[in-house]
Write a protein that holds these residues in place. Structure first.
Motif, PDB file in Angstrom:
ATOM      1  N   ASP A 109      96.466  92.533  22.472  1.00  0.00           N
ATOM      2  CA  ASP A 109      95.146  93.171  22.429  1.00  0.00           C
ATOM      3  C   ASP A 109      94.119  92.285  21.731  1.00  0.00           C
ATOM      4  O   ASP A 109      92.951  92.252  22.104  1.00  0.00           O
ATOM      5  CB  ASP A 109      95.226  94.510  21.696  1.00  0.00           C
ATOM      6  CG  ASP A 109      95.892  95.590  22.533  1.00  0.00           C
ATOM      7  OD1 ASP A 109      95.809  95.512  23.773  1.00  0.00           O
ATOM      8  OD2 ASP A 109      96.499  96.503  21.949  1.00  0.00           O
ATOM      9  N   ARG A 110      94.564  91.564  20.724  1.00  0.00           N
ATOM     10  CA  ARG A 110      93.630  90.856  19.839  1.00  0.00           C
ATOM     11  C   ARG A 110      93.276  89.447  20.306  1.00  0.00           C
ATOM     12  O   ARG A 110      92.143  89.001  20.116  1.00  0.00           O
ATOM     13  CB  ARG A 110      94.249  90.786  18.434  1.00  0.00           C
ATOM     14  CG  ARG A 110      93.373  90.120  17.408  1.00  0.00           C
ATOM     15  CD  ARG A 110      94.015  90.189  16.031  1.00  0.00           C
ATOM     16  NE  ARG A 110      93.229  89.475  15.038  1.00  0.00           N
ATOM     17  CZ  ARG A 110      93.613  89.295  13.781  1.00  0.00           C
ATOM     18  NH1 ARG A 110      94.768  89.784  13.356  1.00  0.00           N
ATOM     19  NH2 ARG A 110      92.843  88.632  12.931  1.00  0.00           N
ATOM     20  N   TYR A 111      94.228  88.725  20.898  1.00  0.00           N
ATOM     21  CA  TYR A 111      94.023  87.310  21.224  1.00  0.00           C
ATOM     22  C   TYR A 111      93.910  87.090  22.728  1.00  0.00           C
ATOM     23  O   TYR A 111      94.432  87.870  23.530  1.00  0.00           O
ATOM     24  CB  TYR A 111      95.175  86.461  20.674  1.00  0.00           C
ATOM     25  CG  TYR A 111      95.293  86.503  19.162  1.00  0.00           C
ATOM     26  CD1 TYR A 111      94.559  85.636  18.357  1.00  0.00           C
ATOM     27  CD2 TYR A 111      96.135  87.437  18.541  1.00  0.00           C
ATOM     28  CE1 TYR A 111      94.669  85.678  16.968  1.00  0.00           C
ATOM     29  CE2 TYR A 111      96.245  87.485  17.157  1.00  0.00           C
ATOM     30  CZ  TYR A 111      95.508  86.603  16.381  1.00  0.00           C
ATOM     31  OH  TYR A 111      95.617  86.654  15.014  1.00  0.00           O
ATOM     32  N   THR A 112      93.267  85.981  23.107  1.00  0.00           N
ATOM     33  CA  THR A 112      93.107  85.643  24.523  1.00  0.00           C
ATOM     34  C   THR A 112      94.382  85.035  25.091  1.00  0.00           C
ATOM     35  O   THR A 112      94.764  85.313  26.227  1.00  0.00           O
ATOM     36  CB  THR A 112      91.934  84.661  24.713  1.00  0.00           C
ATOM     37  OG1 THR A 112      90.725  85.288  24.262  1.00  0.00           O
ATOM     38  CG2 THR A 112      91.774  84.269  26.167  1.00  0.00           C
ATOM     39  N   VAL A 113      95.047  84.188  24.301  1.00  0.00           N
ATOM     40  CA  VAL A 113      96.296  83.550  24.745  1.00  0.00           C
ATOM     41  C   VAL A 113      97.386  83.894  23.736  1.00  0.00           C
ATOM     42  O   VAL A 113      97.236  83.632  22.537  1.00  0.00           O
ATOM     43  CB  VAL A 113      96.148  82.021  24.864  1.00  0.00           C
ATOM     44  CG1 VAL A 113      97.483  81.387  25.274  1.00  0.00           C
ATOM     45  CG2 VAL A 113      95.065  81.656  25.862  1.00  0.00           C
ATOM     46  N   VAL A 114      98.468  84.491  24.229  1.00  0.00           N
ATOM     47  CA  VAL A 114      99.579  84.892  23.366  1.00  0.00           C
ATOM     48  C   VAL A 114     100.878  84.314  23.918  1.00  0.00           C
ATOM     49  O   VAL A 114     101.148  84.402  25.123  1.00  0.00           O
ATOM     50  CB  VAL A 114      99.691  86.429  23.259  1.00  0.00           C
ATOM     51  CG1 VAL A 114     100.936  86.832  22.472  1.00  0.00           C
ATOM     52  CG2 VAL A 114      98.443  87.012  22.611  1.00  0.00           C
ATOM     53  N   PHE A 115     101.670  83.724  23.035  1.00  0.00           N
ATOM     54  CA  PHE A 115     103.001  83.235  23.394  1.00  0.00           C
ATOM     55  C   PHE A 115     104.033  84.190  22.795  1.00  0.00           C
ATOM     56  O   PHE A 115     104.039  84.421  21.576  1.00  0.00           O
ATOM     57  CB  PHE A 115     103.227  81.829  22.849  1.00  0.00           C
ATOM     58  CG  PHE A 115     102.413  80.762  23.525  1.00  0.00           C
ATOM     59  CD1 PHE A 115     102.954  79.988  24.543  1.00  0.00           C
ATOM     60  CD2 PHE A 115     101.097  80.535  23.154  1.00  0.00           C
ATOM     61  CE1 PHE A 115     102.200  79.014  25.173  1.00  0.00           C
ATOM     62  CE2 PHE A 115     100.325  79.563  23.774  1.00  0.00           C
ATOM     63  CZ  PHE A 115     100.877  78.801  24.794  1.00  0.00           C
ATOM     64  N   GLY A 116     104.888  84.760  23.640  1.00  0.00           N
ATOM     65  CA  GLY A 116     105.983  85.607  23.186  1.00  0.00           C
ATOM     66  C   GLY A 116     107.276  84.819  23.300  1.00  0.00           C
ATOM     67  O   GLY A 116     107.765  84.574  24.410  1.00  0.00           O
ATOM     68  N   ILE A 117     107.824  84.387  22.170  1.00  0.00           N
ATOM     69  CA  ILE A 117     108.986  83.501  22.161  1.00  0.00           C
ATOM     70  C   ILE A 117     110.150  84.215  21.491  1.00  0.00           C
ATOM     71  O   ILE A 117     110.033  84.710  20.364  1.00  0.00           O
ATOM     72  CB  ILE A 117     108.664  82.191  21.409  1.00  0.00           C
ATOM     73  CG1 ILE A 117     107.466  81.493  22.070  1.00  0.00           C
ATOM     74  CG2 ILE A 117     109.876  81.270  21.386  1.00  0.00           C
ATOM     75  CD1 ILE A 117     106.945  80.298  21.301  1.00  0.00           C
ATOM     76  N   GLY A 118     111.270  84.292  22.187  1.00  0.00           N
ATOM     77  CA  GLY A 118     112.432  84.965  21.621  1.00  0.00           C
ATOM     78  C   GLY A 118     113.559  85.038  22.622  1.00  0.00           C
ATOM     79  O   GLY A 118     113.395  84.696  23.799  1.00  0.00           O
ATOM     80  N   PRO A 119     114.726  85.494  22.183  1.00  0.00           N
ATOM     81  CA  PRO A 119     115.904  85.535  23.057  1.00  0.00           C
ATOM     82  C   PRO A 119     115.801  86.599  24.138  1.00  0.00           C
ATOM     83  O   PRO A 119     114.895  87.449  24.134  1.00  0.00           O
ATOM     84  CB  PRO A 119     117.047  85.850  22.083  1.00  0.00           C
ATOM     85  CG  PRO A 119     116.389  86.550  20.938  1.00  0.00           C
ATOM     86  CD  PRO A 119     115.026  85.944  20.808  1.00  0.00           C
ATOM     87  N   ALA A 120     116.746  86.551  25.056  1.00  0.00           N
ATOM     88  CA  ALA A 120     116.784  87.510  26.157  1.00  0.00           C
ATOM     89  C   ALA A 120     116.946  88.924  25.620  1.00  0.00           C
ATOM     90  O   ALA A 120     117.642  89.160  24.631  1.00  0.00           O
ATOM     91  CB  ALA A 120     117.956  87.180  27.087  1.00  0.00           C
ATOM     92  N   GLY A 121     116.274  89.876  26.284  1.00  0.00           N
ATOM     93  CA  GLY A 121     116.435  91.278  25.924  1.00  0.00           C
ATOM     94  C   GLY A 121     115.500  91.788  24.864  1.00  0.00           C
ATOM     95  O   GLY A 121     115.619  92.935  24.420  1.00  0.00           O
ATOM     96  N   THR A 122     114.530  90.968  24.437  1.00  0.00           N
ATOM     97  CA  THR A 122     113.603  91.405  23.380  1.00  0.00           C
ATOM     98  C   THR A 122     112.344  92.051  23.949  1.00  0.00           C
ATOM     99  O   THR A 122     111.438  92.404  23.190  1.00  0.00           O
ATOM    100  CB  THR A 122     113.212  90.225  22.472  1.00  0.00           C
ATOM    101  OG1 THR A 122     112.775  89.132  23.283  1.00  0.00           O
ATOM    102  CG2 THR A 122     114.396  89.773  21.634  1.00  0.00           C
ATOM    103  N   GLY A 123     112.256  92.187  25.270  1.00  0.00           N
ATOM    104  CA  GLY A 123     111.133  92.895  25.874  1.00  0.00           C
ATOM    105  C   GLY A 123     109.871  92.071  26.032  1.00  0.00           C
ATOM    106  O   GLY A 123     108.789  92.626  26.271  1.00  0.00           O
ATOM    107  N   SER A 280     116.895  88.125  17.388  1.00  0.00           N
ATOM    108  CA  SER A 280     118.002  88.948  17.884  1.00  0.00           C
ATOM    109  C   SER A 280     117.887  90.385  17.392  1.00  0.00           C
ATOM    110  O   SER A 280     118.407  91.301  18.029  1.00  0.00           O
ATOM    111  CB  SER A 280     119.343  88.348  17.443  1.00  0.00           C
ATOM    112  OG  SER A 280     119.414  88.289  16.018  1.00  0.00           O
ATOM    113  N   ALA A 281     117.194  90.609  16.267  1.00  0.00           N
ATOM    114  CA  ALA A 281     117.014  91.969  15.760  1.00  0.00           C
ATOM    115  C   ALA A 281     116.116  92.797  16.673  1.00  0.00           C
ATOM    116  O   ALA A 281     116.093  94.024  16.573  1.00  0.00           O
ATOM    117  CB  ALA A 281     116.426  91.930  14.346  1.00  0.00           C
ATOM    118  N   ASP A 282     115.379  92.133  17.566  1.00  0.00           N
ATOM    119  CA  ASP A 282     114.465  92.829  18.477  1.00  0.00           C
ATOM    120  C   ASP A 282     115.080  93.064  19.856  1.00  0.00           C
ATOM    121  O   ASP A 282     114.410  93.587  20.746  1.00  0.00           O
ATOM    122  CB  ASP A 282     113.168  92.024  18.630  1.00  0.00           C
ATOM    123  CG  ASP A 282     112.474  91.813  17.296  1.00  0.00           C
ATOM    124  OD1 ASP A 282     112.127  92.808  16.660  1.00  0.00           O
ATOM    125  OD2 ASP A 282     112.311  90.653  16.896  1.00  0.00           O
TER     126      ASP A 282
END
Length: 315
Positions: A109-123, A280-282
């Motif tokens: 919502d807040r930023y124009t470019v967002v990187f979502g980095i994390g393992p499989a299954g974190t949504g 992994s906690a996510d």
């Protein structure tokens, strides 16, 4: 009380197993006895769970366990995380399930470019697509563009049967599956025919300027550094970009640098660009997935010194 404690008290048993306190239920009254710290924690947990139910949320053993972890490890309120509605569609509501997922959604919502980095299954991709569909429904963008690198498309693509779209389709199928969860399946072909939703390989982005669009690059760890630069410079006016990927699952040919790995060094600190990191906690799949991710992480950490030593001997 049934919603709060669960069918046959299954949620109550989860809570009892997590705290060193005695919990007694009589009618609509819950009594907690134990040390002040433990008793206070149980009371706060019940208050948060009641708030989740008041806000229309549903309690499951997994949701209760995540709420307990939030209260113990963060200052975030479980009710605020589990009650945040991202998208309501087809009779269900998509919500974040962890603190990091909520922070990721808030960053979109807040930023124009967002990187979502994390393992499989974190949504990472699923939540980004839910935000994209909502932005389209609220007319904040005119179209959604979903793209992925077709990593194995190289030489083998020509040997696959069918047209070019039929050959590429397996690489894009996970994006179609998520769309079907969020939109009426009958409306998707119409939206795609009108260009309102576009699903295409990353190579098809070259030479374009994408205005008034919500753009998602999935599996970005399989883009080269050159492809990542090409993609990010497609950004037009009134558009938003979300890039998702897992730097531990790179399928690129040996010697090719992952664009997702280097972009963190190149763009870190630039205004209106945000890196959300999930762990992994996510993971919101089966509990074993989280343990598998951690086990592979430990294995990779042990292997890295050996690989460096081996390269040194070869030199």
């Amino acid at each position: 009380m049934v919603s709060l404690l669960g069918s046959r008290d299954e949620l109550l048993r989860v809570i009892e197993g997590a705290f060193r306190a005695d919990i007694h239920v009589r009618g609509n009254e819950i009594t907690v006895t134990g040390s002040p710290d433990e008793s206070g924690a149980v009371v706060r947990l019940f208050e948060e769970l009641v708030e989740v139910l008041r806000n229309g949320g549903e309690l499951t053993p997994d949701a209760v366990e995540r709420s307990i972890a939030m209260l113990r490890m963060t200052s975030d309120r479980p009710a605020e995380v589990l009650s945040l509605d991202i998208l309501s569609s087809r009779g269900r509501t998509i919500r974040p399930k962890t603190v990091n997922q909520k922070r990721y959604v808030d960053a979109i919502d807040r930023y124009t470019v967002v990187f979502g980095i994390g393992p499989a299954g974190t949504g990472k991709t699923y939540l980004a697509m839910a935000k994209a569909v909502r932005a389209l429904q609220e007319k904040r963008v005119n179209r959604i563009i979903l793209t992925r690198p077709a990593v194995e498309a190289g030489e083998r693509l020509g040997f696959l049967p069918g047209t070019l779209y039929e050959k590429i389709d397996p690489y894009l199928r996970p994006l179609y599956d998520a769309l079907h969860d969020m939109l009426d399946p009958e409306s998707i072909p119409k939206l795609m025919a009108a260009g309102t939703i576009e699903v295409a390989p990353l190579a098809y982005m070259r030479g374009r300027t994408l205005n008034d669009a919500f753009i998602i690059l999935d599996e970005a760890q399989n883009s080269s550094a050159e492809q990542m630069k090409m993609f990010l410079t497609r950004l037009g006016f009134n558009s938003k970009i979300v890039v998702t990927g897992d730097v531990t699952q790179v399928d690129l040919p040996s010697g090719t640098v992952s664009g997702l790995r280097v972009v963190q060094e190149i763009l870190d600190g630039i205004n209106d660009i945000h890196f959300s990191r999930l762990t992994s906690a996510d993971v919101v799949r089966h509990k074993l997935v989280s343990e598998i991710v951690d086990a592979y992480g430990r294995y990779d950490a042990l292997q890295e010194p050996n690989q460096i030593q081996h390269r040194g001997k070869r030199r």
